[in-house]
Design a protein around this motif. Structure first.
Motif, PDB file in Angstrom:
ATOM      1  N   THR A 141      10.200  34.507 -16.454  1.00 63.06           N
ATOM      2  CA  THR A 141      10.695  35.484 -17.429  1.00 63.06           C
ATOM      3  C   THR A 141       9.656  36.560 -17.702  1.00 63.06           C
ATOM      4  O   THR A 141       9.967  37.768 -17.736  1.00 63.06           O
ATOM      5  CB  THR A 141      11.065  34.768 -18.740  1.00 63.06           C
ATOM      6  N   VAL A 142       8.414  36.161 -17.888  1.00 62.18           N
ATOM      7  CA  VAL A 142       7.351  37.133 -18.145  1.00 62.18           C
ATOM      8  C   VAL A 142       7.137  38.037 -16.942  1.00 62.18           C
ATOM      9  O   VAL A 142       6.934  39.256 -17.083  1.00 62.18           O
ATOM     10  CB  VAL A 142       6.044  36.405 -18.525  1.00 62.18           C
ATOM     11  N   ILE A 143       7.215  37.474 -15.754  1.00 62.27           N
ATOM     12  CA  ILE A 143       7.030  38.285 -14.549  1.00 62.27           C
ATOM     13  C   ILE A 143       8.145  39.316 -14.418  1.00 62.27           C
ATOM     14  O   ILE A 143       7.909  40.488 -14.088  1.00 62.27           O
ATOM     15  CB  ILE A 143       6.974  37.376 -13.299  1.00 62.27           C
ATOM     16  N   VAL A 144       9.377  38.900 -14.691  1.00 62.91           N
ATOM     17  CA  VAL A 144      10.508  39.834 -14.574  1.00 62.91           C
ATOM     18  C   VAL A 144      10.425  40.927 -15.635  1.00 62.91           C
ATOM     19  O   VAL A 144      10.623  42.119 -15.353  1.00 62.91           O
ATOM     20  CB  VAL A 144      11.842  39.067 -14.685  1.00 62.91           C
ATOM     21  N   ILE A 145      10.118  40.546 -16.863  1.00 61.39           N
ATOM     22  CA  ILE A 145      10.060  41.529 -17.955  1.00 61.39           C
ATOM     23  C   ILE A 145       8.857  42.452 -17.802  1.00 61.39           C
ATOM     24  O   ILE A 145       8.962  43.670 -17.971  1.00 61.39           O
ATOM     25  CB  ILE A 145      10.013  40.815 -19.317  1.00 61.39           C
ATOM     26  N   GLY A 146       7.723  41.885 -17.456  1.00 60.31           N
ATOM     27  CA  GLY A 146       6.502  42.679 -17.389  1.00 60.31           C
ATOM     28  C   GLY A 146       6.227  43.313 -16.048  1.00 60.31           C
ATOM     29  O   GLY A 146       5.306  44.125 -15.935  1.00 60.31           O
ATOM     30  N   GLY A 147       6.972  42.945 -15.027  1.00 55.23           N
ATOM     31  CA  GLY A 147       6.717  43.498 -13.713  1.00 55.23           C
ATOM     32  C   GLY A 147       5.771  42.616 -12.917  1.00 55.23           C
ATOM     33  O   GLY A 147       5.173  41.667 -13.433  1.00 55.23           O
ATOM     34  N   ALA A 148       5.603  42.951 -11.665  1.00 56.87           N
ATOM     35  CA  ALA A 148       4.826  42.119 -10.747  1.00 56.87           C
ATOM     36  C   ALA A 148       3.345  42.099 -11.082  1.00 56.87           C
ATOM     37  O   ALA A 148       2.618  41.194 -10.670  1.00 56.87           O
ATOM     38  CB  ALA A 148       5.015  42.606  -9.313  1.00 56.87           C
ATOM     39  N   TRP A 153      -2.919  35.913 -17.612  1.00 52.61           N
ATOM     40  CA  TRP A 153      -2.983  35.163 -18.865  1.00 52.61           C
ATOM     41  C   TRP A 153      -1.622  35.116 -19.551  1.00 52.61           C
ATOM     42  O   TRP A 153      -1.268  34.117 -20.161  1.00 52.61           O
ATOM     43  CB  TRP A 153      -4.020  35.793 -19.797  1.00 52.61           C
ATOM     44  N   SER A 154      -0.870  36.201 -19.462  1.00 52.40           N
ATOM     45  CA  SER A 154       0.461  36.223 -20.062  1.00 52.40           C
ATOM     46  C   SER A 154       1.378  35.219 -19.367  1.00 52.40           C
ATOM     47  O   SER A 154       2.162  34.513 -20.023  1.00 52.40           O
ATOM     48  CB  SER A 154       1.063  37.626 -19.977  1.00 52.40           C
ATOM     49  N   ILE A 155       1.283  35.145 -18.050  1.00 53.73           N
ATOM     50  CA  ILE A 155       2.101  34.194 -17.289  1.00 53.73           C
ATOM     51  C   ILE A 155       1.738  32.764 -17.663  1.00 53.73           C
ATOM     52  O   ILE A 155       2.607  31.919 -17.904  1.00 53.73           O
ATOM     53  CB  ILE A 155       1.919  34.432 -15.779  1.00 53.73           C
ATOM     54  N   ILE A 215       7.157  35.310  -8.319  1.00 48.28           N
ATOM     55  CA  ILE A 215       7.793  34.114  -8.884  1.00 48.28           C
ATOM     56  C   ILE A 215       7.807  32.988  -7.858  1.00 48.28           C
ATOM     57  O   ILE A 215       7.480  31.834  -8.158  1.00 48.28           O
ATOM     58  CB  ILE A 215       9.226  34.435  -9.352  1.00 48.28           C
ATOM     59  N   VAL A 216       8.179  33.328  -6.632  1.00 46.66           N
ATOM     60  CA  VAL A 216       8.227  32.318  -5.566  1.00 46.66           C
ATOM     61  C   VAL A 216       6.841  31.752  -5.310  1.00 46.66           C
ATOM     62  O   VAL A 216       6.657  30.532  -5.186  1.00 46.66           O
ATOM     63  CB  VAL A 216       8.821  32.928  -4.281  1.00 46.66           C
ATOM     64  N   PHE A 217       5.834  32.627  -5.270  1.00 47.73           N
ATOM     65  CA  PHE A 217       4.473  32.170  -5.015  1.00 47.73           C
ATOM     66  C   PHE A 217       3.985  31.272  -6.146  1.00 47.73           C
ATOM     67  O   PHE A 217       3.337  30.251  -5.912  1.00 47.73           O
ATOM     68  CB  PHE A 217       3.539  33.377  -4.856  1.00 47.73           C
ATOM     69  N   TRP A 218       4.326  31.613  -7.388  1.00 44.64           N
ATOM     70  CA  TRP A 218       3.902  30.784  -8.524  1.00 44.64           C
ATOM     71  C   TRP A 218       4.551  29.409  -8.458  1.00 44.64           C
ATOM     72  O   TRP A 218       3.912  28.396  -8.745  1.00 44.64           O
ATOM     73  CB  TRP A 218       4.278  31.480  -9.837  1.00 44.64           C
TER      74      TRP A 218
END
Length: 373
Positions: A141-148, A153-155, A215-218
């Motif tokens: 969710t954070v990645i999608v909202i905040g961009g790549a 730290w946010s993730i 996201i996939v890599f995470w």
């Protein structure tokens, strides 16, 4: 003259050797076995840590690694890295990665040992209570909202909080009549995991190509982004969780007698389960927040340790932490060496190795028990 009758009564029954009734040799043998396993696990951990610190594009030897550590603590022992960037590489890249691998492996394995003990279920592992799936939803969710290019730290913070929230939701939904049944908890976890999987699929669908790749890599898991600040956070949470797990281990042994017997012995079963779920949530969420989803460590390691030293949780819990660190550190070494100039996803590697190994464990247990029925 007749001989005097032999009044001594003889018998053909074998005499029982009192030594066979003495439990002390068996106890001594078990203590020796446990000591050897602990020593072997610690030795393997040290060796793998040195090997992991040596690996990389900047050439470094084991003597230089040890010399750098000795120099850092004020001892003039051994050579320093000869490469100009060797010292910086060791302390800013490799040592944080080694430390994070040890902490994450220990956290996941301890969480698995706790869950399998408190629910008396060999299939229990941290993912059952939804913490890993929830962490993935939070990170995605954070990645999608905040961009790549959102801050790491946010993730990590979103993954940690979402993992805790998901675990709380699974626990609340599985309670009935003031009790938490094992089957209900596991089935609730399966349902939550399925729902979280749908959310992750939706996030992948709406994400930009760059965010989708992240996201996939995470989700595949990696220790590539290890830093000292992240190590400090995981270390504080893991230390608290593992120490609490060691303290609670004797009560898990009593719980293995059954809920009724444990209650008669003074154990508050429901409270104990709540405590374990909190510990597992903290340990797992802390581990996956900075490393992504790493499967099978929490499932396989407690089984392996149980085969080596038996089911007693006083030994099982701390030894699982050490062996978990060894397993994940070894997997990370393999991920960096199996393909030249490539860093394989750690979660992918643990799944490829853990899946067949767990199948072998199942076959072995079934053969010894003569079937499941």
């Amino acid at each position: 003259m007749s001989e005097a009758p032999n009044l001594t009564k003889t018998t053909d029954k074998p005499r029982i050797n009192d030594a066979t009734l003495d439990p002390l040799p068996h106890i001594r043998h078990r203590k020796t076995r446990v000591t050897l396993v602990f020593a072997g696990a610690l030795a393997a951990l040290v060796i793998l840590a040195i090997v992991s610190a040596v690996l990389g594009q900047v050439p470094t030897t084991a003597a230089e690694v040890l010399g750098s550590i000795a120099h850092k603590i004020g001892l003039d022992l051994g050579p320093l890295p000869a490469h100009p960037a060797g010292e910086v590489t060791l302390w800013q890249v490799r040592f944080p990665r080694v430390a994070l691998a040890i902490l994450v492996g220990a956290s996941l394995a301890t969480a698995g040992a706790l869950l399998q003990g408190v629910f008396a279920n060999p299939l229990a592992e941290p993912g059952v209570i939804g913490v890993s799936a929830g962490a993935a939803v939070g990170a995605g969710t954070v990645i999608v909202i905040g961009g790549a290019f959102v801050a790491a730290w946010s993730i990590a913070a979103a993954a940690f909080l979402a993992g805790l929230i998901t675990t709380t939701l699974v626990y609340v939904l599985s309670r009935s009549g003031g009790r938490t049944e094992v089957v209900t908890l596991i089935l609730t976890g399966v349902a939550i995991n399925a729902f979280a999987g749908g959310l992750i699929a939706f996030l992948l669908f709406v994400a930009s190509p760059a965010a989708r790749d992240q996201i996939v890599f995470w989700q595949l898991g990696s220790l590539n982004g290890a830093t000292w600040p992240s190590v400090a956070i995981v270390a504080s949470l893991a230390s608290i969780g593992i120490m609490a797990a060691v303290a609670i281990a004797p009560r898990l042994d009593l719980l293995s007698l059954g809920d009724s017997a444990a209650r008669h012995l003074g154990i508050d079963v429901e409270r104990l389960r709540r405590q374990v779920i909190v510990m597992v949530a903290v340990l797992t969420a802390a581990g996956v927040a900075f490393s992504g989803i790493i499967l099978f460590v929490g499932l396989i390691v407690p089984h392996l340790v149980r085969m080596l030293v038996g089911p007693g949780h006083r030994v099982l819990v701390p030894l699982s932490a050490i062996v978990g660190a060894v397993v994940l550190l070894g997997a990370d070494v393999a991920a960096r060496t199996l393909v030249h100039n490539a860093d394989l996803p750690l979660g992918m590697l643990t799944s490829l190795i853990g899946g067949p190994f767990f199948f072998w464990l199942l076959r072995r247990a079934r053969a010894r028990a003569g079937g499941w029925g």
